[in-house]
Each structure stands twice: as structure tokens, then as C-alpha cells.
Design a protein around this motif. Sequence first.
Motif, PDB file in Angstrom:
ATOM      1  N   HIS A 187     -11.553  21.324  13.496  1.00 34.26           N
ATOM      2  CA  HIS A 187     -10.273  20.641  13.661  1.00 34.26           C
ATOM      3  C   HIS A 187     -10.500  19.163  13.956  1.00 34.26           C
ATOM      4  CE1 HIS A 187      -8.025  24.412  13.799  1.00 34.26           C
ATOM      5  NE2 HIS A 187      -8.996  24.890  14.559  1.00 34.26           N
ATOM      6  N   PRO A 188      -9.528  18.307  13.642  1.00 35.92           N
ATOM      7  CA  PRO A 188      -9.634  16.889  14.013  1.00 35.92           C
ATOM      8  C   PRO A 188      -9.785  16.745  15.520  1.00 35.92           C
ATOM      9  CG  PRO A 188      -7.862  17.212  12.438  1.00 35.92           C
ATOM     10  CD  PRO A 188      -8.301  18.585  12.863  1.00 35.92           C
ATOM     11  N   ASP A 189     -10.553  15.763  15.928  1.00 37.07           N
ATOM     12  CA  ASP A 189     -10.839  15.578  17.351  1.00 37.07           C
ATOM     13  C   ASP A 189     -10.033  14.422  17.928  1.00 37.07           C
ATOM     14  OD1 ASP A 189     -12.353  16.163  19.770  1.00 37.07           O
ATOM     15  OD2 ASP A 189     -13.361  14.254  19.430  1.00 37.07           O
ATOM     16  N   ILE A 190      -9.932  14.395  19.244  1.00 36.90           N
ATOM     17  CA  ILE A 190      -9.202  13.347  19.944  1.00 36.90           C
ATOM     18  C   ILE A 190      -9.840  11.974  19.752  1.00 36.90           C
ATOM     19  CG2 ILE A 190      -8.214  14.876  21.693  1.00 36.90           C
ATOM     20  CD1 ILE A 190     -10.500  14.042  23.556  1.00 36.90           C
ATOM     21  N   LEU A 191     -11.120  11.912  19.375  1.00 32.77           N
ATOM     22  CA  LEU A 191     -11.798  10.632  19.193  1.00 32.77           C
ATOM     23  C   LEU A 191     -11.485   9.979  17.856  1.00 32.77           C
ATOM     24  CD1 LEU A 191     -15.323  11.396  20.721  1.00 32.77           C
ATOM     25  CD2 LEU A 191     -13.410  10.157  21.770  1.00 32.77           C
ATOM     26  N   GLY A 192     -10.718  10.666  17.004  1.00 32.20           N
ATOM     27  CA  GLY A 192     -10.317  10.056  15.744  1.00 32.20           C
ATOM     28  C   GLY A 192     -10.987  10.677  14.539  1.00 32.20           C
ATOM     29  N   PRO A 193     -10.773  10.110  13.364  1.00 33.15           N
ATOM     30  CA  PRO A 193     -11.205  10.736  12.109  1.00 33.15           C
ATOM     31  C   PRO A 193     -12.716  10.837  11.933  1.00 33.15           C
ATOM     32  CG  PRO A 193     -10.354   8.515  11.716  1.00 33.15           C
ATOM     33  CD  PRO A 193     -10.024   8.865  13.130  1.00 33.15           C
ATOM     34  N   ASP A 194     -13.480  10.133  12.731  1.00 31.64           N
ATOM     35  CA  ASP A 194     -14.937  10.224  12.621  1.00 31.64           C
ATOM     36  C   ASP A 194     -15.506  11.459  13.309  1.00 31.64           C
ATOM     37  OD1 ASP A 194     -14.942   7.868  11.225  1.00 31.64           O
ATOM     38  OD2 ASP A 194     -15.598   6.626  12.903  1.00 31.64           O
ATOM     39  N   PHE A 195     -14.623  12.263  13.948  1.00 31.47           N
ATOM     40  CA  PHE A 195     -15.101  13.399  14.732  1.00 31.47           C
ATOM     41  C   PHE A 195     -14.228  14.629  14.482  1.00 31.47           C
ATOM     42  CE2 PHE A 195     -16.438   9.578  16.863  1.00 31.47           C
ATOM     43  CZ  PHE A 195     -17.751   9.853  17.229  1.00 31.47           C
ATOM     44  N   SER A 196     -14.843  15.807  14.563  1.00 35.60           N
ATOM     45  CA  SER A 196     -14.115  17.063  14.480  1.00 35.60           C
ATOM     46  C   SER A 196     -14.686  18.032  15.506  1.00 35.60           C
ATOM     47  CB  SER A 196     -14.211  17.656  13.072  1.00 35.60           C
ATOM     48  OG  SER A 196     -15.562  17.908  12.716  1.00 35.60           O
ATOM     49  N   THR A 197     -13.935  19.115  15.792  1.00 37.51           N
ATOM     50  CA  THR A 197     -14.338  20.065  16.827  1.00 37.51           C
ATOM     51  C   THR A 197     -14.258  21.493  16.331  1.00 37.51           C
ATOM     52  OG1 THR A 197     -12.095  20.248  17.732  1.00 37.51           O
ATOM     53  CG2 THR A 197     -13.530  18.549  18.678  1.00 37.51           C
ATOM     54  N   LEU A 198     -15.076  22.327  16.953  1.00 39.33           N
ATOM     55  CA  LEU A 198     -15.109  23.759  16.670  1.00 39.33           C
ATOM     56  C   LEU A 198     -15.150  24.498  17.994  1.00 39.33           C
ATOM     57  CD1 LEU A 198     -15.485  26.045  14.491  1.00 39.33           C
ATOM     58  CD2 LEU A 198     -17.949  25.785  14.882  1.00 39.33           C
ATOM     59  N   THR A 199     -14.261  25.484  18.177  1.00 39.23           N
ATOM     60  CA  THR A 199     -14.236  26.281  19.400  1.00 39.23           C
ATOM     61  C   THR A 199     -15.283  27.385  19.326  1.00 39.23           C
ATOM     62  OG1 THR A 199     -11.888  25.834  19.754  1.00 39.23           O
ATOM     63  CG2 THR A 199     -12.820  27.747  20.877  1.00 39.23           C
ATOM     64  N   LEU A 200     -16.055  27.534  20.407  1.00 39.52           N
ATOM     65  CA  LEU A 200     -17.083  28.570  20.497  1.00 39.52           C
ATOM     66  C   LEU A 200     -16.631  29.603  21.529  1.00 39.52           C
ATOM     67  CD1 LEU A 200     -20.276  26.297  20.693  1.00 39.52           C
ATOM     68  CD2 LEU A 200     -19.024  27.058  18.661  1.00 39.52           C
ATOM     69  N   PRO A 201     -16.279  30.824  21.130  1.00 40.93           N
ATOM     70  CA  PRO A 201     -15.860  31.844  22.097  1.00 40.93           C
ATOM     71  C   PRO A 201     -17.047  32.341  22.907  1.00 40.93           C
ATOM     72  CG  PRO A 201     -15.986  32.776  19.890  1.00 40.93           C
ATOM     73  CD  PRO A 201     -16.237  31.308  19.737  1.00 40.93           C
ATOM     74  N   LEU A 202     -16.814  32.534  24.204  1.00 38.92           N
ATOM     75  CA  LEU A 202     -17.889  32.931  25.116  1.00 38.92           C
ATOM     76  C   LEU A 202     -17.549  34.179  25.915  1.00 38.92           C
ATOM     77  CD1 LEU A 202     -18.705  29.363  26.524  1.00 38.92           C
ATOM     78  CD2 LEU A 202     -19.904  30.568  24.690  1.00 38.92           C
TER      79      LEU A 202
END
Length: 361
Positions: A8-23
Motif C-alpha cells: 500500500h502507499p505509505d505516509i512518506l509519499g510515493p517513494d515508499f510503500s508498506t506491507l502488513t506482516l501478521p504475527l
Amino acid sequence: MAPNGTWHPDILGPDFSTLTLPLGVDSEGELMATLVRCELPPAGTGPLAGADVLYVHGWSDYFFQADLARTLTSWGARFFALDLRKYGRSLRPWQTPGYVEDLSAYDDEIGQALRIMGSRPAGRKVVLLGHSTGGLTLSLWAHRHPGRADALILNSPWLEFQASKSGRNALMPLVDMGARMDSHAPMLNVDLGFYSRAVNQRLEGEWDYNESWRPERGFAVRPGWLRAVLVGHAQVATGLTIDAPVLSLLSARSTLLARWSTDMLTTDSVLVVNEIAERSTRLGASVSIQRVDGALHDVFLSHLPARNAAYAALRRWAGAYVGTEPDGGTGPDGGAGPDADVNGGAQTGPEAGTSAQSVGP
């Protein structure tokens, strides 16, 4: 457990994306970590060409150092960062911020992150980069997992309690008793907010960040968490056997006082850096220690001259131990760092104070 598979797009802007890791779950409910990926293509050459960097933040912190990510990408790295469980992007309203009772619990998200990065199958080197408590966590991880990392970069790692081994030994029975009575009970907060004052652009620093994820006086310290950290410190004091080359980046001096001093704008106001330098020698067979004059606790959040000196030192070391530039260099565009063309020095210096400002960095 497998990640949800959607970046998903990240709060830092278009240069970054995020992935949730379930634990899975713990006593507070569902757990997750967050992997952040820099989307900029890595440069084809540089001291980190052919390497993947995984960054782990410190206590009362999360990943927001986009400047660091862009710089290391310009040196040839693919850059990733973890917001550990109960920190930053991974923190949920029902959770105790930052709480864990064993630093080895982070093996789960570190392992997931490395599998998703796919560095070794792709023929790329694995470089671990940890700040403060993240430096302690990654040092212990590399010790337990020989052969998994090709290099370890530590940014002011919290390798010993501020009051030294004697203070740690005196405190440990009290912390252990408190953990057995109520492991989540908040302890006295002795963080006076001086380090935040030196970093936050609202005050006297240069950086903007989410202050609910990185509060001015830190999260409440709890005995169950502090016991886990002190156990880690004791392991380091005994000596680790990290089989990868290690760089420990530190400020030249500390200023640990119970009152604000402008010296805190150019020194480490969290750790006793001379003690950390000594503890760094116990991590493995190949350890380099670089002292950066004028640096803050997070050397990459220092003011410009020290920040550039830190990047220059890192680039020289990475060229020698990681990538393809044995002669090092000075910055992505020929300067000392991302804000090129300032000459910074690195030297040792005396401690500026003795009383600890905060319990956990």
C-alpha cells in the motif's frame, strides 16, 4: 504466518510503500508488524551495489528517515525498514506501545521481512541497519543467526545500560521483581524531552514526524520490557560472536544532564558513548567504531556537518566491507552526504556529563 501480500502507499509519499506482516496474537490481541519499501530504483554502482538494507528503529520510534533511505538507494542498495510490533505503523489502540518481554520475539518479523525481500535467492547481500534499541535487537539476532547477514551497521546501538554494568546489576533484581508483580506497570518517566528538543523541527531540530508514534518524552517504560533489554545488555557484556563485519557509528561525546544544555544539539543526550564504544568491541571478530564529532544520538538526524560526516564514514566503510567501491567515496553526488559538500570530522572526546537523562533510548 504469511503476509497479506498487498503493498500500500505509505505516509512518506510515493517513494515508499508498506506491507502488513501478521504475527498472531498475544495477551493484548492481534499483532502485526509493517515492512516499508523504498520504491526508488537503486543506482547501478556504489558502495552498496548488490545489497539490500533492512533498517530497524529504536525505542519510542518508528521509520521516518526518508533521507537515509534515498541516500542508501543512491549508493546502490534496495532499502527496506521495519516498524516492529506495537510501534509506529504497527501500533494499534489496544496495545501497550513498544511492549515486548523478550527481544527474540522480533525474530518473527525480521524473518518475514528477509523472506519477502528475497535478497539471498536473488544473489544480493543482506545489510542490517539498527538504531539504538534496534541496534541491540539486530546484534542479538545476528549472533543467534550466523551466516544470515553480510554486514551489520549500528547507529548508536543501546548495548549497555546508561549507569554501566554496576548500575544494571543493581537495577536488575528490582526490575525482575516488578516484572513478576505487574510486568505492564508504568515506571517513573525520567525522560525530560531533551533529545526530542534537539531533533524536532518545532523546537531546535530539523525533522518532522508523527509525535504520537515518537512522543516528546518517550513511551512509558514498563518492567517486563526493561527486563528484556537488560538481559540483552548482559549478553553483549559477556560477548557475542557475530560473523559479519560490524560498523558502530557513535557521537564523539555525550551530554547526560538533568537540565537542558545547548551541548545537546551536538552530542548524544541519551547514551554514554564511551561505554557503547567499549561494548561494541564485544560483538564479533570484525568491528569498526566511528566517532562522529557533533552527532546526535541518531547520527543521521544530526545537524548538517555531523550528518554529512556520518554519511561519509558509512560510505567509506560500506565500500570496503559491502559493495564495489573499496576506496569509499564521500556522498551520492561526490559530497559528504545527501547535503553534499560539507567536510565533517570524526573524533573521540570526553564525556560531557554523568547523570542519565532517560531509561530507554
